[in-house]
Motif scaffolding. Structure first.
Motif, PDB file in Angstrom:
ATOM      1  N   ALA A  15     -19.321  20.446 -15.858  1.00  0.00           N
ATOM      2  CA  ALA A  15     -20.313  19.503 -15.335  1.00  0.00           C
ATOM      3  C   ALA A  15     -21.328  20.223 -14.446  1.00  0.00           C
ATOM      4  O   ALA A  15     -21.724  19.716 -13.391  1.00  0.00           O
ATOM      5  CB  ALA A  15     -19.635  18.362 -14.578  1.00  0.00           C
ATOM      6  N   ASP A  16     -21.718  21.426 -14.877  1.00  0.00           N
ATOM      7  CA  ASP A  16     -22.740  22.235 -14.194  1.00  0.00           C
ATOM      8  C   ASP A  16     -22.322  22.701 -12.807  1.00  0.00           C
ATOM      9  O   ASP A  16     -23.175  23.017 -11.967  1.00  0.00           O
ATOM     10  CB  ASP A  16     -24.064  21.468 -14.093  1.00  0.00           C
ATOM     11  CG  ASP A  16     -24.645  21.128 -15.457  1.00  0.00           C
ATOM     12  OD1 ASP A  16     -24.350  21.862 -16.421  1.00  0.00           O
ATOM     13  OD2 ASP A  16     -25.383  20.123 -15.559  1.00  0.00           O
ATOM     14  N   LYS A  17     -21.013  22.784 -12.570  1.00  0.00           N
ATOM     15  CA  LYS A  17     -20.498  23.251 -11.290  1.00  0.00           C
ATOM     16  C   LYS A  17     -19.467  24.359 -11.518  1.00  0.00           C
ATOM     17  O   LYS A  17     -18.588  24.229 -12.358  1.00  0.00           O
ATOM     18  CB  LYS A  17     -19.840  22.107 -10.506  1.00  0.00           C
ATOM     19  CG  LYS A  17     -20.768  20.952 -10.177  1.00  0.00           C
ATOM     20  CD  LYS A  17     -21.871  21.363  -9.219  1.00  0.00           C
ATOM     21  CE  LYS A  17     -22.765  20.176  -8.853  1.00  0.00           C
ATOM     22  NZ  LYS A  17     -23.889  20.585  -7.976  1.00  0.00           N
TER      23      LYS A  17
ATOM     24  N   ASP B 294     -10.238  28.322  -2.765  1.00  0.00           N
ATOM     25  CA  ASP B 294     -10.898  27.218  -3.466  1.00  0.00           C
ATOM     26  C   ASP B 294     -12.395  27.391  -3.259  1.00  0.00           C
ATOM     27  O   ASP B 294     -13.001  26.813  -2.354  1.00  0.00           O
ATOM     28  CB  ASP B 294     -10.428  25.867  -2.944  1.00  0.00           C
ATOM     29  CG  ASP B 294     -10.926  24.703  -3.803  1.00  0.00           C
ATOM     30  OD1 ASP B 294     -11.730  24.959  -4.729  1.00  0.00           O
ATOM     31  OD2 ASP B 294     -10.527  23.555  -3.563  1.00  0.00           O
ATOM     32  N   GLY B 295     -12.997  28.246  -4.095  1.00  0.00           N
ATOM     33  CA  GLY B 295     -14.398  28.603  -3.945  1.00  0.00           C
ATOM     34  C   GLY B 295     -15.309  27.739  -4.779  1.00  0.00           C
ATOM     35  O   GLY B 295     -15.056  27.523  -5.970  1.00  0.00           O
ATOM     36  N   LYS B 296     -16.356  27.231  -4.175  1.00  0.00           N
ATOM     37  CA  LYS B 296     -17.355  26.447  -4.895  1.00  0.00           C
ATOM     38  C   LYS B 296     -18.669  26.509  -4.137  1.00  0.00           C
ATOM     39  O   LYS B 296     -18.724  26.963  -2.994  1.00  0.00           O
ATOM     40  CB  LYS B 296     -16.892  25.001  -5.083  1.00  0.00           C
ATOM     41  CG  LYS B 296     -16.394  24.317  -3.835  1.00  0.00           C
ATOM     42  CD  LYS B 296     -15.707  23.005  -4.174  1.00  0.00           C
ATOM     43  CE  LYS B 296     -14.992  22.429  -2.965  1.00  0.00           C
ATOM     44  NZ  LYS B 296     -14.253  21.196  -3.302  1.00  0.00           N
ATOM     45  N   GLY B 297     -19.737  26.072  -4.787  1.00  0.00           N
ATOM     46  CA  GLY B 297     -21.055  26.141  -4.173  1.00  0.00           C
ATOM     47  C   GLY B 297     -22.031  26.924  -5.023  1.00  0.00           C
ATOM     48  O   GLY B 297     -21.740  27.293  -6.171  1.00  0.00           O
TER      49      GLY B 297
ATOM     50  N   TYR C 270     -20.981  30.272  -6.697  1.00  0.00           N
ATOM     51  CA  TYR C 270     -20.007  30.066  -7.770  1.00  0.00           C
ATOM     52  C   TYR C 270     -20.671  29.424  -8.984  1.00  0.00           C
ATOM     53  O   TYR C 270     -20.300  29.724 -10.128  1.00  0.00           O
ATOM     54  CB  TYR C 270     -18.832  29.220  -7.271  1.00  0.00           C
ATOM     55  CG  TYR C 270     -17.919  29.993  -6.352  1.00  0.00           C
ATOM     56  CD1 TYR C 270     -16.878  30.766  -6.862  1.00  0.00           C
ATOM     57  CD2 TYR C 270     -18.108  29.977  -4.970  1.00  0.00           C
ATOM     58  CE1 TYR C 270     -16.049  31.500  -6.025  1.00  0.00           C
ATOM     59  CE2 TYR C 270     -17.282  30.704  -4.127  1.00  0.00           C
ATOM     60  CZ  TYR C 270     -16.259  31.464  -4.662  1.00  0.00           C
ATOM     61  OH  TYR C 270     -15.440  32.198  -3.832  1.00  0.00           O
ATOM     62  N   ASN C 271     -21.654  28.570  -8.758  1.00  0.00           N
ATOM     63  CA  ASN C 271     -22.393  28.010  -9.892  1.00  0.00           C
ATOM     64  C   ASN C 271     -23.051  29.132 -10.688  1.00  0.00           C
ATOM     65  O   ASN C 271     -23.024  29.141 -11.925  1.00  0.00           O
ATOM     66  CB  ASN C 271     -23.471  27.040  -9.398  1.00  0.00           C
ATOM     67  CG  ASN C 271     -22.897  25.797  -8.746  1.00  0.00           C
ATOM     68  OD1 ASN C 271     -21.709  25.487  -8.906  1.00  0.00           O
ATOM     69  ND2 ASN C 271     -23.721  25.090  -7.999  1.00  0.00           N
ATOM     70  N   GLN C 272     -23.650  30.088  -9.963  1.00  0.00           N
ATOM     71  CA  GLN C 272     -24.301  31.222 -10.623  1.00  0.00           C
ATOM     72  C   GLN C 272     -23.269  32.113 -11.319  1.00  0.00           C
ATOM     73  O   GLN C 272     -23.412  32.485 -12.486  1.00  0.00           O
ATOM     74  CB  GLN C 272     -25.099  32.036  -9.600  1.00  0.00           C
ATOM     75  CG  GLN C 272     -25.906  33.166 -10.210  1.00  0.00           C
ATOM     76  CD  GLN C 272     -25.397  34.558  -9.845  1.00  0.00           C
ATOM     77  OE1 GLN C 272     -24.206  34.735  -9.550  1.00  0.00           O
ATOM     78  NE2 GLN C 272     -26.270  35.546  -9.911  1.00  0.00           N
ATOM     79  N   GLY C 273     -22.210  32.462 -10.586  1.00  0.00           N
ATOM     80  CA  GLY C 273     -21.226  33.406 -11.113  1.00  0.00           C
ATOM     81  C   GLY C 273     -20.478  32.893 -12.319  1.00  0.00           C
ATOM     82  O   GLY C 273     -20.248  33.635 -13.284  1.00  0.00           O
ATOM     83  N   GLU C 274     -20.097  31.623 -12.289  1.00  0.00           N
ATOM     84  CA  GLU C 274     -19.328  31.085 -13.413  1.00  0.00           C
ATOM     85  C   GLU C 274     -20.213  30.848 -14.638  1.00  0.00           C
ATOM     86  O   GLU C 274     -19.765  31.004 -15.778  1.00  0.00           O
ATOM     87  CB  GLU C 274     -18.613  29.795 -13.004  1.00  0.00           C
ATOM     88  CG  GLU C 274     -17.742  29.906 -11.767  1.00  0.00           C
ATOM     89  CD  GLU C 274     -16.713  31.025 -11.819  1.00  0.00           C
ATOM     90  OE1 GLU C 274     -16.560  31.681 -12.864  1.00  0.00           O
ATOM     91  OE2 GLU C 274     -16.054  31.257 -10.803  1.00  0.00           O
ATOM     92  N   LEU C 275     -21.481  30.493 -14.425  1.00  0.00           N
ATOM     93  CA  LEU C 275     -22.385  30.363 -15.570  1.00  0.00           C
ATOM     94  C   LEU C 275     -22.635  31.729 -16.197  1.00  0.00           C
ATOM     95  O   LEU C 275     -22.717  31.849 -17.430  1.00  0.00           O
ATOM     96  CB  LEU C 275     -23.705  29.724 -15.133  1.00  0.00           C
ATOM     97  CG  LEU C 275     -24.713  29.424 -16.240  1.00  0.00           C
ATOM     98  CD1 LEU C 275     -24.123  28.479 -17.283  1.00  0.00           C
ATOM     99  CD2 LEU C 275     -26.005  28.829 -15.653  1.00  0.00           C
TER     100      LEU C 275
ATOM    101  N   MET D 205     -20.587  39.165  -5.691  1.00  0.00           N
ATOM    102  CA  MET D 205     -19.208  39.625  -5.538  1.00  0.00           C
ATOM    103  C   MET D 205     -18.486  38.818  -4.467  1.00  0.00           C
ATOM    104  O   MET D 205     -17.275  38.654  -4.513  1.00  0.00           O
ATOM    105  CB  MET D 205     -19.197  41.115  -5.186  1.00  0.00           C
ATOM    106  CG  MET D 205     -17.831  41.749  -5.222  1.00  0.00           C
ATOM    107  SD  MET D 205     -17.938  43.547  -4.963  1.00  0.00           S
ATOM    108  CE  MET D 205     -16.208  44.004  -5.173  1.00  0.00           C
ATOM    109  N   ASP D 206     -19.269  38.320  -3.512  1.00  0.00           N
ATOM    110  CA  ASP D 206     -18.761  37.437  -2.473  1.00  0.00           C
ATOM    111  C   ASP D 206     -19.919  36.541  -2.034  1.00  0.00           C
ATOM    112  O   ASP D 206     -20.932  36.447  -2.737  1.00  0.00           O
ATOM    113  CB  ASP D 206     -18.165  38.233  -1.293  1.00  0.00           C
ATOM    114  CG  ASP D 206     -19.111  39.306  -0.766  1.00  0.00           C
ATOM    115  OD1 ASP D 206     -20.336  39.040  -0.722  1.00  0.00           O
ATOM    116  OD2 ASP D 206     -18.646  40.389  -0.392  1.00  0.00           O
TER     117      ASP D 206
END
Length: 270
Positions: A124-126, A141-144, A147-152, A214-215
């Motif tokens: 869902a784009d997150k 529990d990383g998000k934001g 993480y949106n950039q890294g996971e995409l 990386m972080d």
């Protein structure tokens, strides 16, 4: 003695309940992932789509695809391999399973070692990364935005497993560099991503390179090295992956995965 036995039973029940809860959440996330993306297998690849693309990109598609090949809507796969939690840490064995969707960018991966379970996802784009100690308690529990950039970026890199996803589209373009490399750009959900893609003499993609967080603060060079191409379910894909950070103090290789099983267009959990 009886009190100790009762305590042991309570602990065992609690552990079992926590692990079942983790499994239930993962199953729901896989289901949600597939529900958000439509079937695109009615679309067919045509060599006409390659006109105007950089020469090494044309060689790649001519090597791994056939005229009239249907687009891949989704896939599921399992792997084994090794993982490092830090540059000076020892390698640990890991087993993983992963699910992807193509029409709407998305994936979820679960990797397990003897000590922890990690879930990496873009749904869902997150983007989100969750690490659970002994499959019980979340320690990360990383998000934001990062993480949106890294996971995409991870989803885009692993599109190598469903190469119709690398074909030009309104979001994806190829730009010429030289005879062995090209730049892949992808724009989606206010994210502008890229890979410098290296091709070998056969026409296979051998390396993907980009910038990834990386972080929370440091944007570093991130690479995936690809090898051992095999035809699986009539698709030619790499089955060996090495993932690393290229840092000022030297390369930090932290993941080495070998593909075990891969299936296309079965939008269900294993």
């Amino acid at each position: 003695m009886i009190c100790l036995l009762l305590f042991s039973i309570i602990v065992a029940i609690t552990v079992l309940a926590l692990r079942m809860n983790l499994s239930i959440r993962f199953n729901k996330q896989v289901k949600d992932l597939f529900a958000q993306s439509k079937n695109i297998s009615n679309q067919k690849f045509s060599c006409r789509q390659l006109v105007g693309l950089p020469e090494p990109v044309q060689r790649y598609f001519n090597h791994v695809m056939k005229e009239g090949q249907p687009y891949i809507s989704n896939l599921r796969m399992t792997h084994n391999g090794q993982f490092k939690t830090g540059q000076h840490k020892a390698w640990v064995n890991m087993e993983g399973e992963e699910y992807f969707t193509a029409d709407k960018p998305g994936f979820i991966w679960k990797g397990k070692t003897t000590l922890f379970t990690a879930r990496d996802m873009y749904i869902a784009d997150k983007g989100r990364l969750i690490v659970s100690l002994l499959s019980l308690f979340n320690v990360v529990d990383g998000k934001g935005e990062h993480y949106n950039q890294g996971e995409l970026i991870r989803w885009l890199a692993e599109s190598i497993l469903f190469p119709t996803n690398f074909l030009p589209s309104k979001n994806l373009q190829w730009l010429a560099i030289d005879r062995i490399s090209a730049k892949l750009t992808f724009n989606y959900n206010h994210q502008s991503l890229f890979f410098i893609v290296t091709f070998n003499n056969v026409g296979e993609i051998s390396q993907l390179e980009t910038k990834r967080y990386m972080d929370a603060k440091n944007l570093e060079t991130w690479l995936i090295k690809l090898a051992d191409y095999k035809t699986i379910n009539e698709i030619l894909i790499p089955t060996n992956f090495e993932v690393l950070w290229r840092l000022e103090k030297g390369d930090f290789s932290y993941a080495k995965f070998n593909l075990k099983k891969l299936e296309y267009n079965i939008p269900e959990k294993f």
